[in-house]
Design a protein around this motif. Structure first.
Motif, PDB file in Angstrom:
ATOM      1  N   PHE A  14      18.593  -3.963  -2.453  1.00 34.14           N
ATOM      2  CA  PHE A  14      19.749  -4.781  -2.103  1.00 34.14           C
ATOM      3  C   PHE A  14      20.114  -4.481  -0.655  1.00 34.14           C
ATOM      4  O   PHE A  14      20.177  -3.319  -0.260  1.00 34.14           O
ATOM      5  CB  PHE A  14      20.942  -4.447  -3.000  1.00 34.14           C
ATOM      6  CG  PHE A  14      20.706  -4.737  -4.445  1.00 34.14           C
ATOM      7  CD1 PHE A  14      20.914  -6.013  -4.946  1.00 34.14           C
ATOM      8  CD2 PHE A  14      20.248  -3.746  -5.294  1.00 34.14           C
ATOM      9  CE1 PHE A  14      20.678  -6.284  -6.288  1.00 34.14           C
ATOM     10  CE2 PHE A  14      20.019  -4.017  -6.636  1.00 34.14           C
ATOM     11  CZ  PHE A  14      20.237  -5.286  -7.133  1.00 34.14           C
ATOM     12  N   ARG A  15      20.359  -5.529   0.136  1.00 32.99           N
ATOM     13  CA  ARG A  15      20.759  -5.361   1.535  1.00 32.99           C
ATOM     14  C   ARG A  15      22.275  -5.418   1.622  1.00 32.99           C
ATOM     15  O   ARG A  15      22.905  -6.305   1.053  1.00 32.99           O
ATOM     16  CB  ARG A  15      20.151  -6.444   2.415  1.00 32.99           C
ATOM     17  CG  ARG A  15      20.579  -6.310   3.881  1.00 32.99           C
ATOM     18  CD  ARG A  15      19.713  -7.114   4.806  1.00 32.99           C
ATOM     19  NE  ARG A  15      18.362  -6.593   4.872  1.00 32.99           N
ATOM     20  CZ  ARG A  15      17.977  -5.568   5.640  1.00 32.99           C
ATOM     21  NH1 ARG A  15      18.847  -4.942   6.390  1.00 32.99           N
ATOM     22  NH2 ARG A  15      16.721  -5.181   5.639  1.00 32.99           N
ATOM     23  N   LEU A  16      22.841  -4.445   2.334  1.00 26.60           N
ATOM     24  CA  LEU A  16      24.274  -4.410   2.603  1.00 26.60           C
ATOM     25  C   LEU A  16      24.464  -4.801   4.062  1.00 26.60           C
ATOM     26  O   LEU A  16      23.795  -4.245   4.946  1.00 26.60           O
ATOM     27  CB  LEU A  16      24.841  -3.016   2.324  1.00 26.60           C
ATOM     28  CG  LEU A  16      24.900  -2.651   0.838  1.00 26.60           C
ATOM     29  CD1 LEU A  16      23.552  -2.198   0.330  1.00 26.60           C
ATOM     30  CD2 LEU A  16      25.926  -1.601   0.601  1.00 26.60           C
ATOM     31  N   ASP A  17      25.372  -5.727   4.306  1.00 29.01           N
ATOM     32  CA  ASP A  17      25.490  -6.319   5.640  1.00 29.01           C
ATOM     33  C   ASP A  17      26.623  -5.789   6.492  1.00 29.01           C
ATOM     34  O   ASP A  17      26.892  -6.338   7.554  1.00 29.01           O
ATOM     35  CB  ASP A  17      25.608  -7.845   5.523  1.00 29.01           C
ATOM     36  CG  ASP A  17      24.317  -8.480   5.028  1.00 29.01           C
ATOM     37  OD1 ASP A  17      23.228  -8.002   5.424  1.00 29.01           O
ATOM     38  OD2 ASP A  17      24.402  -9.439   4.248  1.00 29.01           O
TER      39      ASP A  17
ATOM     40  N   TRP B 153      28.430  -0.232   3.132  1.00 29.22           N
ATOM     41  CA  TRP B 153      27.597   0.975   3.092  1.00 29.22           C
ATOM     42  C   TRP B 153      28.445   2.199   2.749  1.00 29.22           C
ATOM     43  O   TRP B 153      28.092   2.980   1.865  1.00 29.22           O
ATOM     44  CB  TRP B 153      26.897   1.154   4.440  1.00 29.22           C
ATOM     45  CG  TRP B 153      25.958   2.317   4.491  1.00 29.22           C
ATOM     46  CD1 TRP B 153      26.207   3.544   5.033  1.00 29.22           C
ATOM     47  CD2 TRP B 153      24.604   2.368   4.003  1.00 29.22           C
ATOM     48  NE1 TRP B 153      25.101   4.361   4.911  1.00 29.22           N
ATOM     49  CE2 TRP B 153      24.110   3.653   4.286  1.00 29.22           C
ATOM     50  CE3 TRP B 153      23.792   1.456   3.362  1.00 29.22           C
ATOM     51  CZ2 TRP B 153      22.824   4.048   3.943  1.00 29.22           C
ATOM     52  CZ3 TRP B 153      22.505   1.842   3.021  1.00 29.22           C
ATOM     53  CH2 TRP B 153      22.037   3.125   3.314  1.00 29.22           C
ATOM     54  N   GLN B 154      29.569   2.355   3.443  1.00 25.89           N
ATOM     55  CA  GLN B 154      30.427   3.516   3.199  1.00 25.89           C
ATOM     56  C   GLN B 154      31.031   3.478   1.797  1.00 25.89           C
ATOM     57  O   GLN B 154      31.159   4.514   1.137  1.00 25.89           O
ATOM     58  CB  GLN B 154      31.529   3.595   4.263  1.00 25.89           C
ATOM     59  CG  GLN B 154      31.001   3.873   5.670  1.00 25.89           C
ATOM     60  CD  GLN B 154      30.138   5.131   5.756  1.00 25.89           C
ATOM     61  OE1 GLN B 154      30.425   6.142   5.137  1.00 25.89           O
ATOM     62  NE2 GLN B 154      29.065   5.055   6.538  1.00 25.89           N
ATOM     63  N   ALA B 155      31.394   2.292   1.315  1.00 25.86           N
ATOM     64  CA  ALA B 155      31.950   2.174  -0.037  1.00 25.86           C
ATOM     65  C   ALA B 155      30.897   2.549  -1.088  1.00 25.86           C
ATOM     66  O   ALA B 155      31.210   3.215  -2.079  1.00 25.86           O
ATOM     67  CB  ALA B 155      32.465   0.758  -0.271  1.00 25.86           C
ATOM     68  N   LEU B 156      29.652   2.133  -0.870  1.00 27.21           N
ATOM     69  CA  LEU B 156      28.577   2.495  -1.792  1.00 27.21           C
ATOM     70  C   LEU B 156      28.385   4.010  -1.813  1.00 27.21           C
ATOM     71  O   LEU B 156      28.297   4.619  -2.884  1.00 27.21           O
ATOM     72  CB  LEU B 156      27.273   1.809  -1.398  1.00 27.21           C
ATOM     73  CG  LEU B 156      26.034   2.263  -2.172  1.00 27.21           C
ATOM     74  CD1 LEU B 156      26.150   1.918  -3.647  1.00 27.21           C
ATOM     75  CD2 LEU B 156      24.772   1.661  -1.569  1.00 27.21           C
TER      76      LEU B 156
ATOM     77  N   GLU C 110      22.990   0.764  12.493  1.00 27.81           N
ATOM     78  CA  GLU C 110      24.343   0.782  13.068  1.00 27.81           C
ATOM     79  C   GLU C 110      25.432   0.790  11.981  1.00 27.81           C
ATOM     80  O   GLU C 110      26.511   1.335  12.195  1.00 27.81           O
ATOM     81  CB  GLU C 110      24.544  -0.406  13.997  1.00 27.81           C
ATOM     82  CG  GLU C 110      24.479  -1.744  13.285  1.00 27.81           C
ATOM     83  CD  GLU C 110      24.287  -2.924  14.201  1.00 27.81           C
ATOM     84  OE1 GLU C 110      24.964  -3.938  14.005  1.00 27.81           O
ATOM     85  OE2 GLU C 110      23.440  -2.826  15.104  1.00 27.81           O
ATOM     86  N   HIS C 111      25.157   0.201  10.817  1.00 26.74           N
ATOM     87  CA  HIS C 111      26.148   0.194   9.738  1.00 26.74           C
ATOM     88  C   HIS C 111      26.229   1.533   9.019  1.00 26.74           C
ATOM     89  O   HIS C 111      27.205   1.795   8.321  1.00 26.74           O
ATOM     90  CB  HIS C 111      25.813  -0.892   8.717  1.00 26.74           C
ATOM     91  CG  HIS C 111      25.859  -2.273   9.254  1.00 26.74           C
ATOM     92  ND1 HIS C 111      26.803  -2.724  10.140  1.00 26.74           N
ATOM     93  CD2 HIS C 111      25.044  -3.330   9.037  1.00 26.74           C
ATOM     94  CE1 HIS C 111      26.592  -3.966  10.448  1.00 26.74           C
ATOM     95  NE2 HIS C 111      25.514  -4.378   9.795  1.00 26.74           N
ATOM     96  N   ALA C 112      25.209   2.370   9.159  1.00 24.75           N
ATOM     97  CA  ALA C 112      25.160   3.636   8.425  1.00 24.75           C
ATOM     98  C   ALA C 112      25.728   4.802   9.222  1.00 24.75           C
ATOM     99  O   ALA C 112      25.793   5.911   8.704  1.00 24.75           O
ATOM    100  CB  ALA C 112      23.727   3.937   8.017  1.00 24.75           C
ATOM    101  N   GLN C 113      26.125   4.560  10.451  1.00 25.02           N
ATOM    102  CA  GLN C 113      26.671   5.636  11.275  1.00 25.02           C
ATOM    103  C   GLN C 113      28.103   5.922  10.846  1.00 25.02           C
ATOM    104  O   GLN C 113      28.886   5.008  10.606  1.00 25.02           O
ATOM    105  CB  GLN C 113      26.644   5.239  12.755  1.00 25.02           C
ATOM    106  CG  GLN C 113      25.272   4.875  13.264  1.00 25.02           C
ATOM    107  CD  GLN C 113      24.233   5.971  13.036  1.00 25.02           C
ATOM    108  OE1 GLN C 113      24.484   7.132  13.255  1.00 25.02           O
ATOM    109  NE2 GLN C 113      23.063   5.559  12.584  1.00 25.02           N
TER     110      GLN C 113
END
Length: 132
Positions: free
Chosen positions: A72-75, A80-83, A128-131
């Protein structure tokens, strides 16, 4: 062409449902009245994960190869942080990996969850979303 859905056959239907609903955030929705128990889980109004109760006496015995994993792709960074927060709160084990850039494809981050033997779920997002 687009991917319609992935089906996971499992001996532990309740645990699989709990993971996909409470951790992955896929709501349970309508499912036809099949003869075998299961759930349909939705994303963007479509049933994308079908969970089916294993009917074989020994679910570790496979008659044919099965799909290795679904992803599953998170945009967004928020998704990402909530997951990650839900994974940590639930105590579900996971592994994080980085995908290096390749040509025009940017670097990405992945989370892998071994839901059950032979069932792996991947979540992926742009680096960039995972930082933090």
């Amino acid at each position: 062409m687009q991917l319609d859905h992935a089906t996971i056959v499992t001996a532990d239907l309740a645990t699989a449902r709990r993971f996909f609903v409470e951790i992955a955030g896929l709501p349970e929705g309508a499912r036809p009245p099949f003869a075998v128990d299961g759930y349909w889980l939705y994303a963007d109004g479509r049933p994308v994960v079908h969970l089916v109760q294993a009917s074989a006496p020994d679910p570790s015995v496979r008659a044919a190869p099965r799909i290795d994993h679904i992803a599953f792709r998170l945009d967004s960074a928020g998704e990402w942080q909530a997951l990650l927060a839900r994974l940590r709160a639930s105590g579900v084990g996971y592994q994080i990996a980085q995908v290096p850039p390749m040509g025009p494809q940017q670097a990405a981050m992945q989370i892998f969850v071994a839901l059950a033997p032979c069932v792996v779920v991947e979540f992926v997002t742009a680096l960039e979303h995972a930082q933090p």
